[in-house]
Write a protein that holds these residues in place. Structure first.
Motif, PDB file in Angstrom:
ATOM      1  N   ASP A   1       1.572   5.895  -7.007  1.00 20.75           N
ATOM      2  CA  ASP A   1       0.263   5.937  -7.655  1.00 20.75           C
ATOM      3  C   ASP A   1       0.046   4.752  -8.601  1.00 20.75           C
ATOM      4  O   ASP A   1      -0.160   4.928  -9.803  1.00 20.75           O
ATOM      5  CB  ASP A   1       0.097   7.268  -8.417  1.00 20.75           C
ATOM      6  CG  ASP A   1      -1.362   7.508  -8.794  1.00 20.75           C
ATOM      7  OD1 ASP A   1      -2.240   6.909  -8.147  1.00 20.75           O
ATOM      8  OD2 ASP A   1      -1.609   8.266  -9.741  1.00 20.75           O
TER       9      ASP A   1
ATOM     10  N   GLN B   1       0.831  -1.210   0.000  1.00 14.21           N
ATOM     11  CA  GLN B   1       0.000   0.000   0.000  1.00 14.21           C
ATOM     12  C   GLN B   1       0.861   1.253   0.000  1.00 14.21           C
ATOM     13  O   GLN B   1       0.551   2.227  -0.694  1.00 14.21           O
ATOM     14  CB  GLN B   1      -0.923   0.002   1.231  1.00 14.21           C
ATOM     15  CG  GLN B   1      -2.037  -1.028   1.127  1.00 14.21           C
ATOM     16  CD  GLN B   1      -2.931  -1.034   2.356  1.00 14.21           C
ATOM     17  OE1 GLN B   1      -2.454  -0.808   3.469  1.00 14.21           O
ATOM     18  NE2 GLN B   1      -4.205  -1.304   2.161  1.00 14.21           N
ATOM     19  N   GLY B   2       1.943   1.236   0.781  1.00 13.48           N
ATOM     20  CA  GLY B   2       2.838   2.391   0.812  1.00 13.48           C
ATOM     21  C   GLY B   2       3.440   2.658  -0.562  1.00 13.48           C
ATOM     22  O   GLY B   2       3.464   3.790  -1.037  1.00 13.48           O
TER      23      GLY B   2
ATOM     24  N   ALA C   1      -7.193   0.015  -6.063  1.00  7.91           N
ATOM     25  CA  ALA C   1      -6.448   1.097  -5.412  1.00  7.91           C
ATOM     26  C   ALA C   1      -5.854   0.588  -4.102  1.00  7.91           C
ATOM     27  O   ALA C   1      -6.345  -0.374  -3.511  1.00  7.91           O
ATOM     28  CB  ALA C   1      -7.387   2.272  -5.141  1.00  7.91           C
ATOM     29  N   ALA C   2      -4.802   1.261  -3.647  1.00  8.59           N
ATOM     30  CA  ALA C   2      -4.091   0.849  -2.427  1.00  8.59           C
ATOM     31  C   ALA C   2      -5.052   0.567  -1.281  1.00  8.59           C
ATOM     32  O   ALA C   2      -4.945  -0.449  -0.589  1.00  8.59           O
ATOM     33  CB  ALA C   2      -3.102   1.937  -2.016  1.00  8.59           C
ATOM     34  N   GLU C   3      -6.020   1.476  -1.064  1.00  9.90           N
ATOM     35  CA  GLU C   3      -6.884   1.329   0.109  1.00  9.90           C
ATOM     36  C   GLU C   3      -7.865   0.167  -0.020  1.00  9.90           C
ATOM     37  O   GLU C   3      -8.528  -0.183   0.942  1.00  9.90           O
ATOM     38  CB  GLU C   3      -7.638   2.634   0.413  1.00  9.90           C
ATOM     39  CG  GLU C   3      -8.412   3.208  -0.743  1.00  9.90           C
ATOM     40  CD  GLU C   3      -7.586   4.211  -1.556  1.00  9.90           C
ATOM     41  OE1 GLU C   3      -6.437   3.890  -1.913  1.00  9.90           O
ATOM     42  OE2 GLU C   3      -8.099   5.316  -1.827  1.00  9.90           O
TER      43      GLU C   3
ATOM     44  N   LEU D   1       0.670   3.946  -2.878  1.00 10.57           N
ATOM     45  CA  LEU D   1       0.305   5.344  -2.615  1.00 10.57           C
ATOM     46  C   LEU D   1       1.406   6.280  -3.096  1.00 10.57           C
ATOM     47  O   LEU D   1       1.144   7.337  -3.656  1.00 10.57           O
ATOM     48  CB  LEU D   1       0.059   5.556  -1.116  1.00 10.57           C
ATOM     49  CG  LEU D   1      -1.233   4.990  -0.538  1.00 10.57           C
ATOM     50  CD1 LEU D   1      -1.170   4.985   0.986  1.00 10.57           C
ATOM     51  CD2 LEU D   1      -2.439   5.798  -1.018  1.00 10.57           C
TER      52      LEU D   1
END
Ligand SMILES: Nc1ncnc2c1ncn2[C@@H]1O[C@H](COP(=O)(O)OP(=O)(O)O)[C@@H](O)[C@H]1O
Ligand SMILES: [Mg+2]
Lengths: 357, 226
Positions: B87, B80-81, B210-212, B84
């Motif tokens: 992108d 996720q890091g 998406a990461a989240e 983010l």
């Protein structure tokens, strides 16, 4: 310098953007209180699970609210310790990886230092030196703060933290979780003259605290007197009066012993209105001043981490690929920014010294 | 085609794999609990070797579990890091499917019954059949006692792999009998197989999330007393 701050040491996920020139630009918080309420305390595995669910969306939200594209960040700060290992790892992993991808430095900050410096986020910040009373669910300590990274531990709890004592008392009185606000509410209807509880460790010199005996005293009183609503209120009152009195006596001593005239109060228990009233009185008598962070920054939050990160990044930020955490980390081992910091050896299970080394 | 980077930290192994043009660059190491000291250094190493930057990548992939709870979270946190920061979309891949894909790659298996040691007297159990360049699941993944694992249907020659066959050799042998040939009782997931599965999904039109929206798969959700 614009910094993203990430807090995941216990049961709040906090993310903020702080700019050293413009101040706090945004902060977002997810509290896990509801997750842990039915267990009467923080369940570490559930805390970690919640952090990993909430952290990425909060980062996105904080950047958006701060109108800061990720590429405008100069660094990332995360809480490296002390705290729950699994929870800390979530923040450390995400922060280091994001900094890696952006090719910017990251720094792991000390959670208690972040708390100590939180009042500097306010419009009328205390000057150094000051004495700080940190009273949360996990910590009770008095610290002399000569400057950033110059901390002397004056005293700490030898057993339960003050907030923990509130939580346990609330539980045994059947008042719910988290206990602090519940005990405070009940105590308002309590008769201050009905019971008088001991003020632990106030009859001898020194600035350490002990709250577990008080808890036992509360339990015994509750067993003996029953659980009629008025009795519960009277016990809550007696308990709260004893804790507040104890904290106030030690703060008074700390101010007198150090000759310092500024008292900073941080941590969740600092939200207690009766404590605030009492400390105001202590300060008034000494021509001293009490500073509080705004209520939302008394408890865990990302803003204090972003702020501490702004101070620490220039000297200690790194592009290290390894990320370590420090579940136990002695506050006094910190050095002023720029100097070498003595920290526990790398590794998730860093042993760390006792907090008085 | 832009690069794809895959990461796995869900067991005691730590690995990354990078697709750069025709080449796949890999790192794999048994690290125990040392993922936090290893994983980003591995990412840097394969990027450097390929002469790529994070901004040259088109997507990320990661094993999302089941596995060690902490390992699963380190992998997801790191992914996720990175997502983010650069992108990038993420393709989450099952750790058990990754193990099955590894068995197909090294043993030419057509049907794989994966059992990973889940401690507390249980295994993470999942059965996969080979399809095209990847594998598809045959039945639900689960955390179960080794004496109650179930094979989906009959007629397949199942190969057994994963640490569960090491930890619960006798119980599983008794339960499964001749239906499963144990070939690889020590196999751990490898990011190169995670990469391969993600490429199959990309080729089929997947875009990633998406990461989240990358969520851990624990399988074991009973983590408190009472
Ligand atoms: N009004 C209050 N009076 C007394 N204690 C309070 C009050 N509000 C919150 N608390 C206590 O503060 C603690 C939470 O503060 P926090 O700084 O988040 O602690 P931690 O991070 O150590 O969990 C809890 O123990 C809670 O009971
Ligand atoms: Mg705190």
């Amino acid at each position: 310098m614009r910094v993203l701050g990430i807090e995941t040491s216990c049961d709040e996920t906090g993310v903020a953007v702080h700019d050293s020139a413009r101040g706090l630009l945004a902060h977002c918080l997810h509290s896990q209180i509801e997750t842990h309420a039915r267990y009467g305390g923080v369940v570490p595995e559930l805390a970690s699970r919640d952090h990993v669910r909430k952290l990425a969306p909060l980062i996105r939200e904080a950047l958006e609210r701060a109108q800061t594209p990720r590429t405008a960040l100069d660094g990332i700060a995360y809480t490296r310790g002390p705290g729950l290992a699994g929870a800390l790892l979530v923040g450390a992993a995400t922060a280091r990886a994001m900094a890696f991808a952006l090719d910017i430095p990251a720094v792991g900050v000390h959670h208690m230092e972040a708390h100590l410096l939180a009042p500097l986020l306010e419009a009328d910040p205390p000057a150094f030196p000051f004495v700080a009373l940190l009273v949360s669910g996990g910590h009770t300590m008095l610290v002399q703060v000569a400057g950033v990274g110059r901390y002397r531990l004056l005293g700490e709890s030898l057993d339960d933290a003050a907030g923990e004592a509130f939580d346990k008392t609330a539980k045994l009185l059947g008042l719910g979780y988290p206990g602090g606000p519940a005990v405070e509410r009940a105590a308002r209807d309590g008769d201050p003259g009905r019971f008088r509880f001991p003020r632990p460790m106030t009859d001898r010199p020194g600035l350490d605290f002990s709250f577990s005996g008080l808890k036992t005293h509360t339990l015994n009183t509750a067993r003996r007197e029953g659980d009629a609503p008025q009795t519960v209120a009277d016990i809550a009152r007696a308990f709260q009066d004893a804790v507040i009195d104890t904290l106030a006596i030690k703060c008074r001593r700390a101010l007198d012993e150090t000759g310092v005239r500024r008292l900073v109060v941080a941590g969740g228990v600092g939200a207690n209105a009766a404590l605030r009233e009492r400390l105001a009185e202590v300060a008034r008598r000494r021509d001293a001043r009490v500073h509080y962070p705004r209520i939302e920054f008394c408890t865990d939050n990302g803003a204090m981490v972003a702020h501490a990160g702004c101070l620490r990044l220039p000297g200690e930020g790194s592009r290290d690929d390894a990320f370590d955490i420090a579940p136990r980390w002695d506050l006094e081992s910190l050095a002023p920014p720029g100097d070498a910091v003595t920290a526990p050896a790398a590794g998730a299970s860093a042993p760390g010294a006792g907090s008085r080394g | 085609m832009s690069g794809l980077l895959a990461i796995d930290t869900t067991t005691t192994a730590c690995s990354v794999a990078l697709r750069a043009g025709k080449a796949v660059l890999c790192r794999y190491e048994a690290v125990g609990q040392g993922h936090s000291r290893t994983v980003l250094a591995m990412v840097r190493a394969v990027l450097d070797e390929a002469g790529l930057e994070m901004t040259d990548l088109g997507a990320l992939a990661c094993c999302s579990g089941p596995g060690s709870f902490t390992g699963v979270r380190i992998g997801i946190g790191v992914t996720q890091g990175l997502a983010l920061g650069a992108d990038l979309p993420v393709i989450p891949v099952s750790t058990l499917a990754t193990v099955a894909q590894g068995a197909c790659r090294t043993h030419g298996a057509a049907a794989v019954a994966v059992a990973m040691d889940a401690r507390m007297g249980e295994v993470y159990w999942g059965c996969y059949r080979r399809r095209g360049a990847g594998v598809v699941t045959a039945g639900e993944e689960a955390v179960v006692s080794p004496d109650s694992v179930v094979l989906p249907g009959t007629g397949d020659a199942w190969l057994g792999c994963g640490t569960g066959y090491g930890a619960y050799a006798e119980v599983l042998a008794e339960r499964l009998g001749e239906a499963v040939t144990v070939v690889d009782p020590e196999r751990l997931p490898d990011a190169r197989d995670c990469l391969a599965l993600a490429e199959v999904r990309l080729a089929a039109g997947a875009r990633g999330v998406a990461a989240e929206d990358v969520v851990p798969t624990y399988r074991r959700n009973r983590v408190t007393q009472g």
